[in-house]
Design an enzyme around this catalytic site. Structure first.
Site, PDB file in Angstrom:
ATOM      1  N   GLU A 159       1.042  -0.821   0.278  1.00 45.64           N
ATOM      2  CA  GLU A 159      -0.339   0.020   0.257  1.00 45.64           C
ATOM      3  C   GLU A 159       0.615   1.381   0.264  1.00 45.64           C
ATOM      4  OE1 GLU A 159      -2.643  -0.312   3.193  1.00 45.64           O
ATOM      5  OE2 GLU A 159      -3.327  -2.386   2.534  1.00 45.64           O
ATOM      6  N   GLU A 264      -6.490 -10.419  -1.112  1.00 43.50           N
ATOM      7  CA  GLU A 264      -7.141 -10.348   0.186  1.00 43.50           C
ATOM      8  C   GLU A 264      -8.875 -10.608  -0.159  1.00 43.50           C
ATOM      9  OE1 GLU A 264      -5.421  -6.788   1.978  1.00 43.50           O
ATOM     10  OE2 GLU A 264      -3.691  -7.615   1.718  1.00 43.50           O
TER      11      GLU A 264
HETATM   12  O1  G3I Z   1      -4.002  -7.422  18.919  1.00 41.22           O
HETATM   13  C1  G3I Z   1      -5.059  -6.708  19.982  1.00 41.22           C
HETATM   14  C2  G3I Z   1      -5.759  -7.321  20.892  1.00 41.22           C
HETATM   15  O2  G3I Z   1      -4.853  -7.095  22.049  1.00 41.22           O
HETATM   16  C3  G3I Z   1      -6.619  -5.566  21.445  1.00 41.22           C
HETATM   17  O3  G3I Z   1      -7.127  -5.854  22.465  1.00 41.22           O
HETATM   18  C4  G3I Z   1      -7.290  -5.394  20.336  1.00 41.22           C
HETATM   19  C5  G3I Z   1      -8.406  -4.092  20.945  1.00 41.22           C
HETATM   20  O4  G3I Z   1      -8.754  -3.448  19.220  1.00 41.22           O
HETATM   21  O5  G3I Z   1      -7.113  -5.373  18.874  1.00 41.22           O
HETATM   22  C6  G3I Z   1      -5.698  -6.414  18.688  1.00 41.22           C
HETATM   23  O6  G3I Z   1      -5.641  -5.828  17.055  1.00 41.22           O
HETATM   24  C7  G3I Z   1      -6.293  -5.720  16.317  1.00 41.22           C
HETATM   25  C8  G3I Z   1      -5.804  -6.461  15.328  1.00 41.22           C
HETATM   26  O7  G3I Z   1      -6.328  -6.835  14.167  1.00 41.22           O
HETATM   27  C9  G3I Z   1      -5.679  -7.758  16.083  1.00 41.22           C
HETATM   28  O8  G3I Z   1      -7.014  -9.364  15.636  1.00 41.22           O
HETATM   29  C10 G3I Z   1      -6.353  -4.798  16.107  1.00 41.22           C
HETATM   30  O9  G3I Z   1      -6.767  -3.213  17.175  1.00 41.22           O
HETATM   31  C11 G3I Z   1      -7.080  -4.164  14.492  1.00 41.22           C
HETATM   32  O10 G3I Z   1      -6.337  -2.970  13.858  1.00 41.22           O
HETATM   33  C12 G3I Z   1      -6.255  -5.241  13.670  1.00 41.22           C
HETATM   34  O11 G3I Z   1      -6.728  -5.483  12.378  1.00 41.22           O
HETATM   35  C13 G3I Z   1      -6.106  -5.283  11.223  1.00 41.22           C
HETATM   36  C14 G3I Z   1      -5.297  -5.141  10.171  1.00 41.22           C
HETATM   37  O12 G3I Z   1      -5.011  -4.949   9.196  1.00 41.22           O
HETATM   38  C15 G3I Z   1      -4.952  -3.552  10.647  1.00 41.22           C
HETATM   39  O13 G3I Z   1      -4.392  -2.806  10.174  1.00 41.22           O
HETATM   40  C16 G3I Z   1      -6.838  -6.529  10.402  1.00 41.22           C
HETATM   41  O14 G3I Z   1      -6.911  -8.129  11.423  1.00 41.22           O
HETATM   42  C17 G3I Z   1      -6.517  -7.460   9.296  1.00 41.22           C
HETATM   43  O15 G3I Z   1      -7.354  -8.183   8.846  1.00 41.22           O
HETATM   44  C18 G3I Z   1      -6.159  -6.415   8.631  1.00 41.22           C
HETATM   45  O16 G3I Z   1      -5.369  -6.235   7.508  1.00 41.22           O
HETATM   46  C19 G3I Z   1      -5.059  -6.042   6.157  1.00 41.22           C
HETATM   47  C20 G3I Z   1      -4.137  -6.166   5.186  1.00 41.22           C
HETATM   48  O17 G3I Z   1      -3.329  -6.553   6.101  1.00 41.22           O
HETATM   49  C21 G3I Z   1      -3.646  -5.060   4.813  1.00 41.22           C
HETATM   50  N1  G3I Z   1      -4.725  -4.667   3.668  1.00 41.22           N
HETATM   51  C22 G3I Z   1      -5.240  -4.326   4.310  1.00 41.22           C
HETATM   52  C23 G3I Z   1      -6.323  -5.377   5.099  1.00 41.22           C
HETATM   53  C24 G3I Z   1      -7.827  -4.647   5.947  1.00 41.22           C
HETATM   54  O18 G3I Z   1      -7.561  -3.817   6.318  1.00 41.22           O
END
Ligand code: G3I
Length: 370
Positions: A159, A264
């Protein structure tokens, strides 16, 4: 008539009995396998979360192994998690994923070395270009080096582009300049000579962003640096999948001599006022924003199935150029779209429902190979 009914009753009873007696894992085998159906065409992948990598539920593990031959870690190889402190790397979960891949014959795509999001918190304290360069160099060398010969491929840069095809103003662009993408590939090539190297983005099937992406790929190649493929993430919206742009992109990217992947894939069914996957974007909840908590209406279910069918027809048409199709989640319950851009919604973007049962979209996709 009477006989048919009898047979039906017996087979329905047998099915019910099998359902009750067989462990879920064995029952999962009865669902046709995506990876087998498309084996001669392209790889079929999913992203994996912690619970799945740690094999906390045997039925889920068996289901994943039966459907997919490629996997991308949803979060655990991102820099915030794998490189939490300036001089500390944490390969625990990544190494478990490598073992998972070996055990279940699933090739791993590392995700991702350089991304503006999910960066370690110490980055915020860095003000000098020299220190950013040190982080950038050490991070790629150490992480790509650790997994050299263990992961099949890397999303080296994720990205880096804006919607208009210009470079995103990330911390890397600001401190390292336009060449940071080429430099990332150069470092990855040195540290991971046995690994395929990809550029990955969302909306890079859209003409302006695609043009920027093509420039990036040409620039990397012109510098004599290796890039093996481009990932189109494929976060689309039901009834609005841009088929023409997708086909045009497959052709234009392939003409550059790189592999094309859909990395994705998911199709949003809930109301949203923008396309794409900018993780910084948010929407405010209202009464209309979570309409399908009791189930997906048939009309939407059919549209979703038609969209997936048309997509896979397109992928098959260009199977000489498309090497992998990865879903962003195993089933609807796993999807990040239940939490973004509004938390706590009930979404249905994938081929399997919350119990890993095939949806009409799955049936349409698998029928293309019958
Ligand atoms: O692990 C913590 C946890 O400890 C905490 O309690 C909780 C509270 O919000 O957050 C948890 O972390 C989250 C993490 O996912 C694991 O579940 C983050 O907040 C959350 O922001 C994160 O989201 C991920 C996102 O990327 C972040 O940028 C999504 O799972 C994941 O599917 C998403 O994937 C991205 C690709 O890497 C790149 N392209 C876009 C795609 C979708 O956004």
């Amino acid at each position: 008539m009477h006989f048919n009914k009898h047979v039906f009753t017996i087979s329905a009873a047998a099915l019910l009995l099998a359902n009750l007696l067989l462990p879920d894992a064995a029952f999962a085998q009865k669902i046709p396998s995506l990876k087998d159906a498309f084996r001669k065409d392209f790889g079929i992948g999913t992203c994996l979360n912690n619970a799945q990598i740690e094999e906390r539920d045997p039925a889920t593990t068996a289901f994943i192994a039966s459907q997919f031959n490629m996997a991308t870690p949803e979060n655990i190889m991102k820099s915030a998690l794998i490189h939490p402190k300036w001089d500390t790397y944490d390969f625990t979960m990544g190494d478990k994923l490598i073992e998972f891949g070996k055990k279940h014959k699933i090739k791993i795509n590392g995700h991702t070395l350089i991304w503006h999001s999910q960066l370690p918190s110490f980055i915020r304290g860095i003000k000098s270009a020299d220190s950013i360069r040190t982080f950038f160099t050490d991070h790629i060398k150490t992480v790509a080096g650790h997994y050299n010969g263990k992961v099949y491929s890397w999303d080296v840069v994720n990205e880096a582009l804006n919607e208009d095809g210009t470079m995103r103003k990330s911390v890397f662009l600001q401190h390292l300049g336009d060449d940071f993408v080429t430099e990332a590939f150069r470092l990855a090539q040195q540290a991971a000579p046995k690994t395929e190297l990809y550029y990955n983005d969302y909306n890079n099937e859209q003409p302006k962003k695609r043009a920027g992406c093509i420039e990036l790929i040409k620039k990397i190649k012109a510098a004599g640096v290796r890039i093996d493929g481009v990932g189109i993430q494929g976060h689309w919206h039901v009834g609005k999948v841009p088929f023409q742009d997708i086909e045009e992109s497959i052709l234009q990217y392939a003409a550059l001599g790189v592999k094309v992947m859909f990395t994705e894939l998911d199709i949003e069914v809930l109301p949203r006022n923008f396309q794409g996957a900018d993780v910084g974007a948010r929407m405010t909840a209202n009464e209309q924003s979570n309409p399908y908590t009791a189930g997906l209406p048939d009309s939407v279910q059919q549209q979703l199935a038609a969209d997936y069918e048309a997509l896979f027809k397109l992928f098959l048409k260009h199977k000489d150029k498309v090497t992998r199709v990865t879903f962003w989640g195993v089933n609807d319950g796993d999807s990040w779209l239940n939490g973004w851009p509004i938390r706590g919604r009930t979404n249905y973007p994938l081929l399997f429902d919350r119990n890993n049962q095939p949806k009409p979209a799955f049936e349409k996709v698998i029928a293309l190979k019958k």
